[in-house]
Design a protein around this motif. Structure first.
Motif, PDB file in Angstrom:
ATOM      1  N   LEU A 151       0.832  -1.204   0.000  1.00  5.48           N
ATOM      2  CA  LEU A 151       0.000   0.000   0.000  1.00  5.48           C
ATOM      3  C   LEU A 151       0.868   1.255   0.000  1.00  5.48           C
ATOM      4  N   ILE A 152       1.904   1.249   0.858  1.00 11.43           N
ATOM      5  CA  ILE A 152       2.801   2.407   0.919  1.00 11.43           C
ATOM      6  C   ILE A 152       3.427   2.649  -0.448  1.00 11.43           C
ATOM      7  N   ALA A 153       3.814   1.562  -1.125  1.00 11.41           N
ATOM      8  CA  ALA A 153       4.431   1.700  -2.452  1.00 11.41           C
ATOM      9  C   ALA A 153       3.446   2.314  -3.430  1.00 11.41           C
ATOM     10  N   ILE A 154       2.213   1.792  -3.454  1.00 13.98           N
ATOM     11  CA  ILE A 154       1.223   2.282  -4.416  1.00 13.98           C
ATOM     12  C   ILE A 154       0.923   3.758  -4.155  1.00 13.98           C
ATOM     13  N   VAL A 155       0.662   4.099  -2.891  1.00 16.30           N
ATOM     14  CA  VAL A 155       0.327   5.483  -2.566  1.00 16.30           C
ATOM     15  C   VAL A 155       1.495   6.409  -2.900  1.00 16.30           C
ATOM     16  N   SER A 156       2.732   5.949  -2.634  1.00 15.37           N
ATOM     17  CA  SER A 156       3.891   6.800  -2.936  1.00 15.37           C
ATOM     18  C   SER A 156       3.986   7.083  -4.428  1.00 15.37           C
ATOM     19  N   MET A 157       3.779   6.041  -5.246  1.00 15.49           N
ATOM     20  CA  MET A 157       3.880   6.247  -6.698  1.00 15.49           C
ATOM     21  C   MET A 157       2.847   7.250  -7.177  1.00 15.49           C
ATOM     22  N   VAL A 207       0.690   9.438  -5.296  1.00 13.36           N
ATOM     23  CA  VAL A 207       0.697  10.752  -4.642  1.00 13.36           C
ATOM     24  C   VAL A 207       1.947  11.544  -5.019  1.00 13.36           C
ATOM     25  N   GLY A 208       3.105  10.879  -5.038  1.00 14.99           N
ATOM     26  CA  GLY A 208       4.342  11.569  -5.413  1.00 14.99           C
ATOM     27  C   GLY A 208       4.203  12.231  -6.770  1.00 14.99           C
ATOM     28  N   ASN A 209       3.707  11.482  -7.748  1.00 14.46           N
ATOM     29  CA  ASN A 209       3.583  12.033  -9.095  1.00 14.46           C
ATOM     30  C   ASN A 209       2.523  13.119  -9.168  1.00 14.46           C
ATOM     31  N   LEU A 210       1.394  12.917  -8.462  1.00 21.81           N
ATOM     32  CA  LEU A 210       0.329  13.926  -8.519  1.00 21.81           C
ATOM     33  C   LEU A 210       0.786  15.242  -7.911  1.00 21.81           C
ATOM     34  N   LEU A 211       1.454  15.179  -6.741  1.00 25.71           N
ATOM     35  CA  LEU A 211       1.870  16.418  -6.088  1.00 25.71           C
ATOM     36  C   LEU A 211       2.952  17.125  -6.895  1.00 25.71           C
ATOM     37  N   LEU A 242      11.625  17.662  -8.108  1.00 25.28           N
ATOM     38  CA  LEU A 242      12.515  16.515  -7.959  1.00 25.28           C
ATOM     39  C   LEU A 242      12.278  15.803  -6.628  1.00 25.28           C
ATOM     40  N   ALA A 243      11.846  16.556  -5.603  1.00 28.60           N
ATOM     41  CA  ALA A 243      11.545  15.921  -4.318  1.00 28.60           C
ATOM     42  C   ALA A 243      10.370  14.959  -4.473  1.00 28.60           C
ATOM     43  N   TYR A 244       9.292  15.457  -5.084  1.00 29.82           N
ATOM     44  CA  TYR A 244       8.134  14.576  -5.255  1.00 29.82           C
ATOM     45  C   TYR A 244       8.459  13.449  -6.221  1.00 29.82           C
ATOM     46  N   SER A 245       9.266  13.759  -7.236  1.00 32.64           N
ATOM     47  CA  SER A 245       9.647  12.713  -8.172  1.00 32.64           C
ATOM     48  C   SER A 245      10.459  11.629  -7.451  1.00 32.64           C
ATOM     49  N   SER A 246      11.283  12.027  -6.465  1.00 31.68           N
ATOM     50  CA  SER A 246      12.058  11.007  -5.748  1.00 31.68           C
ATOM     51  C   SER A 246      11.136  10.150  -4.883  1.00 31.68           C
ATOM     52  N   ILE A 247      10.072  10.758  -4.348  1.00 31.78           N
ATOM     53  CA  ILE A 247       9.099   9.963  -3.585  1.00 31.78           C
ATOM     54  C   ILE A 247       8.526   8.873  -4.486  1.00 31.78           C
ATOM     55  N   ALA A 248       8.138   9.274  -5.704  1.00 32.74           N
ATOM     56  CA  ALA A 248       7.558   8.304  -6.634  1.00 32.74           C
ATOM     57  C   ALA A 248       8.583   7.235  -7.016  1.00 32.74           C
ATOM     58  N   HIS A 249       9.837   7.664  -7.258  1.00 26.82           N
ATOM     59  CA  HIS A 249      10.844   6.693  -7.710  1.00 26.82           C
ATOM     60  C   HIS A 249      11.169   5.669  -6.641  1.00 26.82           C
ATOM     61  N   VAL A 293       2.394   1.949 -13.898  1.00 24.05           N
ATOM     62  CA  VAL A 293       2.004   2.475 -15.210  1.00 24.05           C
ATOM     63  C   VAL A 293       1.338   3.839 -15.063  1.00 24.05           C
ATOM     64  N   ILE A 294       0.379   3.930 -14.132  1.00 24.86           N
ATOM     65  CA  ILE A 294      -0.350   5.198 -13.958  1.00 24.86           C
ATOM     66  C   ILE A 294       0.612   6.297 -13.499  1.00 24.86           C
ATOM     67  N   GLY A 295       1.449   5.954 -12.512  1.00 24.50           N
ATOM     68  CA  GLY A 295       2.404   6.938 -12.005  1.00 24.50           C
ATOM     69  C   GLY A 295       3.318   7.442 -13.105  1.00 24.50           C
ATOM     70  N   SER A 296       3.833   6.514 -13.924  1.00 20.46           N
ATOM     71  CA  SER A 296       4.750   6.929 -14.987  1.00 20.46           C
ATOM     72  C   SER A 296       4.047   7.809 -16.000  1.00 20.46           C
ATOM     73  N   ALA A 297       2.775   7.494 -16.278  1.00 19.69           N
ATOM     74  CA  ALA A 297       2.033   8.302 -17.252  1.00 19.69           C
ATOM     75  C   ALA A 297       1.871   9.726 -16.738  1.00 19.69           C
ATOM     76  N   ILE A 298       1.523   9.866 -15.448  1.00 22.47           N
ATOM     77  CA  ILE A 298       1.407  11.216 -14.885  1.00 22.47           C
ATOM     78  C   ILE A 298       2.767  11.906 -14.935  1.00 22.47           C
ATOM     79  N   GLY A 299       3.814  11.125 -14.618  1.00 33.32           N
ATOM     80  CA  GLY A 299       5.154  11.690 -14.533  1.00 33.32           C
ATOM     81  C   GLY A 299       5.605  12.335 -15.826  1.00 33.32           C
ATOM     82  N   ILE A 300       5.259  11.712 -16.972  1.00 34.10           N
ATOM     83  CA  ILE A 300       5.732  12.238 -18.258  1.00 34.10           C
ATOM     84  C   ILE A 300       5.371  13.713 -18.395  1.00 34.10           C
ATOM     85  N   TYR A 301       4.179  14.089 -17.887  1.00 34.57           N
ATOM     86  CA  TYR A 301       3.724  15.459 -18.054  1.00 34.57           C
ATOM     87  C   TYR A 301       4.704  16.451 -17.428  1.00 34.57           C
ATOM     88  N   TYR A 302       5.040  16.221 -16.141  1.00 35.60           N
ATOM     89  CA  TYR A 302       5.863  17.270 -15.517  1.00 35.60           C
ATOM     90  C   TYR A 302       7.332  17.158 -15.898  1.00 35.60           C
TER      91      TYR A 302
END
Lengths: 485, 104
Positions: free
Chosen positions: A270-276, A278-282, A293-300, A412-421
């Motif tokens: 759960l922590i992994a999913i939420v991190s991917m 939420v990190g990308n959304l924020l 880059l801070a939020y991106s590191s959370i996602a990574h 997959v979802i996290g990476s898709a959001i990530g491409i935008y920023y």
């Protein structure tokens, strides 16, 4: 101790010795250049001792450290990151710290690296604790290093208090586990234990680890500390301090088989999913490159947890361990490259170059730096021909092998959001600048540009031809617990 | 070593209460000095728990951990007090809330 144990320990001894020499030199003769070159020599000499340490095989040092190729893979990464940080930091520290205390930066850098190396080989709670605290305490001072400005000080204070709470939480958890099982070495299998002391203790330890890795919901400190810390130190926080914790987490989980406990496995998933997610959304909401880059590191780190979970889910986790190590190596490259560019641009400026607006038109003013930052951003997004793509591909394969479908969807979802920023960073460098906001590219740090260029080239080179890194990781995994056979 | 007269649970309970007192202190106190004191209480709660755990197994390890914790706490406080001096100099206040430039 046998001769083999001494040669396994040699990198640690070399670094400690060099640290003492540097302390003495600094107290007798203050010279910024001399301190920097001594530091580089120490780090290179320690790197040079790694092959000999590998050749000694798996060495158990009094049940305190286990030095093997697995630890040395991480040690190599930490040392390379420290070399990059020293090169980037040179002109930066010269500009931001007064003549009276520039040299101590390198002492702190070396102690932090030594702490991370201790974590990579920790086989005992005491070693884990010592390594973690050596890194943290060095980092408090490194974050607060610049003479002027309130942001670094505020970031250091926040980090000190919050990280202190996390460390004590971990300590209390360790005490509970010790009270229940009677040993602090990692070798005890705890996964099936139903003892409430063990379970509460493990939850406290895992929560503290999640804090140090800045996983949601323990991520609140990350953007503030990233933003307040001086750019070269931020790169170091993002890579070495997290890499050390990840190394010790992998070893701990493999040795104790902790995540065979179903509820804990679910909680970490759960922590992994939420991190991917939420990190990308924020990250979408930010206009400050450091905070992005801070939020991106959370996602990574959330992505990386997939490898950690697969390691725990499979009986023979060789492939997943290899994946985790490769991903971490890629993450080191791209994160350091991004902060490297930022450091070079910030060196001549009164404050760090953080807002996206100040990167406008960078392609026309500083094409080399813009190209490096583009490579880093595309790699973080996972675009083909970069190391980030190979790393993500590997991770995906590992996730399929472990049949963790929910986590793969989140990836997959996290990476898709990530491409935008990530693309937003690239596009902002092409845009024509408003006259006031763009930084005049005054940073002329030759060492910094050289280091960043090497990182940028490595991102592309390993993206096209990843075999060397994979081979090293595979060798390291084979030595670790005999998974490769 | 003979068995301890005080049961393990009692000591762990006291340690847990101390830990919580420290934790609440970190949450509600705004003065940096008090924050550091609360952290110190938490650390010593851990030390107490380690000593109790070591006594249960008749091993010196718990006490050794306590000494490690003392050393680490000293190092942490040394850095922290240096930061406190700088904080007073640059913000002219020891209230952690005045240091809130960073947000997001």
């Amino acid at each position: 101790m046998t001769a083999a144990a001494w040669s396994a320990l040699l990198p640690y001894l070399v670094l400690t010795g060099a640290l003492l020499v540097l302390l003495l030199v600094v107290s007798f003769r203050r010279s910024h250049a001399l301190a920097m070159w001594l530091t580089l020599a120490a780090l290179v000499a320690t790197l040079g001792a790694l092959p000999g340490s590998n050749a000694a095989g798996v060495q158990d040092i009094d049940g305190f450290l286990t030095i093997d190729a697995f630890a040395n893979f991480f040690n190599g990464l930490f040392l390379l990151a420290a070399i990059v940080t020293a090169l980037l930091g040179y002109r930066y520290v010269e500009a931001r710290a007064s003549r009276a205390h520039r040299e101590e930066f390198y002492i702190l850098l070396l102690t932090a690296t030594l702490g991370a190396m201790t974590m990579a080989s920790a086989a005992h709670f005491a070693a884990f604790l010592l390594g973690l605290e050596i890194v943290s305490i060095s980092l408090y001072a490194m974050i607060a290093y610049p003479d002027e400005g309130q942001a670094p000080l505020e970031a250091a204070m926040k980090y000190l208090v919050l990280s202190g709470v996390a460390s004590t939480t971990m300590l209390f958890g360790m005490a509970l586990v010790y009270a229940a099982v009677g040993t602090m070495a990692f070798g005890v299998v705890l996964g099936a234990s139903a003892d409430p002391l063990v379970i509460v203790g493990q939850v406290m330890i895992l929560a503290a680890v999640a804090f140090k890795l800045s996983l949601v919901p323990f991520h609140m400190w990350t953007p503030d500390v990233y933003q307040g810390a001086p750019a070269p130190v931020t790169g170091f926080v993002a890579t070495v301090s997290k890499g050390g914790v990840l190394a010790v987490l992998l070893r701990y989980l493999v040795e104790t088989d902790l995540l065979s406990h179903e509820a804990l496995f679910l909680a970490v998933s759960l922590i992994a999913i939420v991190s991917m997610i939420v990190g990308n959304l924020l990250a979408l909401l930010q206009d400050n490159l450091k905070r992005i880059l801070a939020y991106s590191s959370i996602a990574h780190i959330g992505y990386l947890l997939i490898a950690v979970l697969v390691v725990s889910a499979l009986a023979s986790p060789a492939m997943a361990l290899e994946t985790g190590m490769f991903y971490l190596a890629g993450y080191f490259l791209m994160t350091l490259a991004a902060f490297g560019v930022m450091t070079v641009l910030s060196t001549g400026a009164p404050a760090d170059t953080e807002s996206l607006a100040s990167y406008a038109g960078l392609f026309w003013r500083r094409p080399v730096l813009a190209a490096i930052l583009t490579a880093a951003a595309l790699s973080l997004a996972g675009i083909p021909l970069t190391v980030g793509f190979i790393a993500k591909f590997y991770l995906f394969a590992a996730g399929i092998e472990g049949e963790l479908w929910a986590l793969l969807w989140a990836l997959v979802i996290g990476s898709a959001i990530g491409i935008y920023y990530y693309l937003r960073i690239v596009f902002s460098m092409i845009r024509t600048p408003d006259d006031e906001t763009a930084v005049e590219g005054s940073g002329r740090s030759i060492e910094g540009i050289a280091a960043a260029s090497v990182l940028g080239a490595a991102i592309v080179a390993f993206g096209i031809f990843p075999t060397p890194v994979i081979d090293v990781a595979r060798e390291a995994v084979r030595a670790f617990g005999g998974f490769g056979e | 070593m003979t068995a301890v007269a005080v049961p393990l649970e009692h000591v762990l309970f006291v340690a847990a209460v101390l830990f919580l007192i420290g934790f609440v202190g970190v949450l509600v106190r705004r003065n940096v000095i008090f924050l550091l004191m609360s952290l110190e209480i938490m650390m010593n709660a851990c030390g107490l728990a380690f000593v109790a755990a070591g006594a249960r197994w008749g091993q010196p390890d718990g006490q050794i951990m306590f000494m490690l914790i003392l050393a680490l706490a000293a190092a942490e406080v040394a850095v922290a007090l240096a930061l406190v001096l700088q904080l007073e100099r640059r913000f002219a206040s020891l209230d952690i809330d005045t240091a809130s430039e960073l947000n997001g």
